[in-house]
Enzyme design. Structure first.
Site, short mmCIF file in Angstrom:
data_model
loop_
_atom_site.label_atom_id
_atom_site.label_comp_id
_atom_site.label_asym_id
_atom_site.label_seq_id
_atom_site.Cartn_x
_atom_site.Cartn_y
_atom_site.Cartn_z
N LYS A 172 26.78 0.46 22.91
CA LYS A 172 26.80 1.59 23.92
C LYS A 172 25.97 0.59 24.99
CE LYS A 172 28.37 5.90 23.30
NZ LYS A 172 28.20 7.28 22.84
N GLY A 178 28.08 8.07 30.55
CA GLY A 178 29.46 8.70 31.77
C GLY A 178 30.33 7.81 31.53
N GLU A 214 26.57 2.82 17.36
CA GLU A 214 26.60 4.36 17.16
C GLU A 214 27.93 4.45 15.68
OE1 GLU A 214 24.11 7.58 19.94
OE2 GLU A 214 26.35 7.40 20.22
N HIS A 222 33.14 17.89 23.68
CA HIS A 222 32.26 17.78 24.36
C HIS A 222 32.23 19.30 25.01
CE1 HIS A 222 30.29 15.64 28.47
NE2 HIS A 222 29.14 16.52 27.48
N ASN A 303 21.44 14.94 30.61
CA ASN A 303 22.01 14.79 32.43
C ASN A 303 20.56 14.80 33.46
OD1 ASN A 303 24.00 13.18 32.30
ND2 ASN A 303 25.31 15.21 32.19
N ARG A 305 20.21 15.82 36.04
CA ARG A 305 20.38 16.95 37.69
C ARG A 305 20.98 18.06 37.30
NH1 ARG A 305 24.61 13.78 35.84
NH2 ARG A 305 26.49 14.39 35.60
C1 MV4 Z 1 30.99 8.30 22.27
C2 MV4 Z 1 32.15 8.55 21.44
C3 MV4 Z 1 32.75 8.61 19.67
N1 MV4 Z 1 31.68 8.59 19.17
N2 MV4 Z 1 30.51 8.03 21.22
C4 MV4 Z 1 31.72 8.54 26.73
C5 MV4 Z 1 31.22 9.62 27.49
C6 MV4 Z 1 29.79 8.92 27.23
N3 MV4 Z 1 28.58 10.19 27.69
C7 MV4 Z 1 29.90 9.36 26.16
N4 MV4 Z 1 31.47 9.04 25.78
C8 MV4 Z 1 31.50 9.17 24.70
N5 MV4 Z 1 30.22 8.87 23.05
C9 MV4 Z 1 30.45 8.69 19.68
N6 MV4 Z 1 28.86 7.82 18.72
C10 MV4 Z 1 33.18 9.87 22.47
C11 MV4 Z 1 32.92 9.80 23.71
C12 MV4 Z 1 33.70 9.94 24.93
C13 MV4 Z 1 33.89 11.11 25.49
C14 MV4 Z 1 32.39 11.85 25.53
C15 MV4 Z 1 32.48 12.83 26.19
C16 MV4 Z 1 33.42 13.15 27.16
C17 MV4 Z 1 34.99 12.63 27.11
C18 MV4 Z 1 34.58 11.09 26.01
C19 MV4 Z 1 35.94 10.70 26.49
C20 MV4 Z 1 35.83 9.42 26.37
C21 MV4 Z 1 35.27 9.14 25.25
#
Ligand code: MV4
Length: 463
Positions: A172, A178, A214, A222, A303, A305
């Protein structure tokens, strides 16, 4: 108040006129809260929004720039000039646009105007996802396994770190968030190319090449925790939301509480969030985003906000989050203690977007006719009306349909009824999709994760 220093600070932050640096439904939402607090409102608009109804209900209304957001809703100088011209003592940034811009928070406060949001250093820390993770680990908030430092340059160290975490891992960008600037890596052979690609994207998009790594969670939900903090070291959390129903990082349906999460499981996490806010001296409202998998929570981002989906938490907690946000910006102490926060019932929010239900392309044009649902436990946050012209310049959210009922099943039934009573003519919307989703049995059983909606859409297309 006994403390004279606090008394001065309180007096310093008081204001009676708020400039709302936003548009659409949230501009109307913030105006309502201001009026309830006896505050005068200043609305601003771009040329595309000259006819907007939020302009007509505000005490002052200024057009500050062209239709493109860069010249208007993102134009810091124009917004500050408008605030000075009308004598606004505070600026509310809403969500999107300048709401998480640390430089703007600082510029507003330096101009002697209260920024209705956190101080610049809090925004900057949470904007740097590595710094945010480090702050959370320090405060005892559970995070995804992986270092809280930037990836080193040398190949051997990177390979060792990834191996220690265990594949799959996710790379990342520190400046991302986002859903922007990330890449999943399933095996060591892909590691270096993934890092090179993500680094280059990060350099281009965020102006920082810093990356971190990570453990990649494959089927998480979520889940978010809403917090509210004043400048007197008081902080509360207002329960949790499930925002797993998303497509391409755009949330479609949110609910509170997250189904199947017991108070025992989430309670310690909520307290850790509140502790983190105290440690960093956080002011205002904020959201801790977690991934939830196999019974465990993993912090991913904060976030800084007010969020689109704040209403589901308002419905369950009974607390007006925008009103509280403005009051803490004035330097007032929180009106509630943690043991007075009681969440009850279940709430859903549907985001109604002006878009083609098949292609998801934005659908601009005139709303020729409109019917919105009403009744017990039904709330509609919107700026549209019959004759309203949906502009192609901004995001496609045109209304939020929110329901509240005693149980999740009751709330789903109420949402079905509310969706069927909603008619929006003249443009395309995602209403057909939302109606179908509330008939889905897997969703009704609460069997969702972040991939559920996209899988459901693929299956639906296949039939
Ligand atoms: C992740 C993940 C799986 N494992 N991190 C996507 C948005 C950003 N806020 C972080 N995200 C993700 N991080 C780890 N270590 C999967 C996502 C992710 C996701 C997270 C929240 C809501 C929708 C998502 C859609 C695809 C991937």
């Amino acid at each position: 108040m006994a403390d004279p220093v606090n008394e001065v600070y309180l007096a310093d932050r008081r204001f009676d006129r708020v400039l709302i640096a936003n548009r659409g439904e949230i501009a109307e939402r913030i105006q309502r809260a201001c009026r309830e607090l006896g505050l005068k409102t200043v609305a601003i608009c771009s040329e595309a929004d000259r006819q907007a109804s939020y302009g007509k209900t505000a005490d002052s209304f200024l057009c500050i720039g062209p239709s493109n957001a860069a010249g208007s809703y993102l134009n810091q100088d124009a917004i500050l000039l408008a605030a000075h011209l009308i004598g606004a003592g505070a600026i509310h940034p809403g969500y999107g646009f300048l709401s998480e811009n640390a430089a703007f928070s600082e510029a507003v406060e330096k101009a002697g105007i209260a920024f209705i949001g956190p101080e610049a250093p809090s925004i900057a820390t949470m904007g740097d996802k590595i710094a945010a993770k480090r702050a959370m680990i320090l405060a005892g908030v559970p995070c995804v396994p992986g270092p809280d430092t930037a990836l080193p340059d040398d190949t051997a160290s990177v390979e060792r770190i990834a191996r220690e975490i265990g594949y799959p891992v996710i790379i990342k960008a520190a400046g991302g968030g986002g859903g922007r600037g990330m890449r999943v890596v399933h095996e060591a052979e892909q590691l270096h190319q993934a890092i090179a690609l993500t680094r280059e994207e990060a350099r281009q998009a965020f102006g920082s090449a810093a990356l971190y790594v990570e453990k990649f969670l494959q089927h998480p939900r979520h889940i978010e925790i809403q917090v509210l903090c004043d400048i007197h070291d008081n902080a509360v959390w207002l329960g949790h939301r499930d925002c797993s129903m998303q497509r391409r990082h755009q949330k479609v349906v949110e609910e509170a509480p997250a189904p199947g999460i017991s108070a025992d499981m989430i309670g310690p996490v909520g307290l850790a969030c509140v502790e983190a806010c105290r440690q960093i001296g956080y002011r205002g409202v904020g959201t801790f985003e977690f991934l939830y998998e196999n019974g465990a929570f993993y912090f991913i981002e904060m976030n800084t906000r007010l969020q689109v989906e704040h209403p589901v938490t308002e419905m369950t907690s009974g607390i007006d989050i925008v009103r509280a946000q403005i009051m803490v910006a004035q330097g007032l102490p929180l009106e509630m203690r943690q043991d007075e926060v009681e969440c009850a019932g279940h709430s859903f929010e549907c985001r109604i977007n002006a878009e083609d239900p098949e292609s998801f392309l934005p659908s601009a044009g005139m709303i020729s006719d409109l019917a919105l649902p009403e009744g017990q436990g039904i709330r509609v946050d919107t700026h549209i009306h019959a004759g309203y012209r949906v502009s192609p310049y901004y995001d496609s959210l045109i209304a939020k349909l929110i329901v509240h009922a005693p149980t999740r099943a009751d709330a789903m039934a109420k949402m079905r009824e509310a969706l069927s009573a909603t008619r929006i003519e003249g443009i395309s919307t995602n209403l057909p999709l939302l109606r179908a989703l509330f008939e889905d049995e897997g969703f009704a059983r609460g069997e969702t994760d972040i991939h559920y909606l996209e899988q459901w859409l693929r299956q639906r297309r296949g039939q």
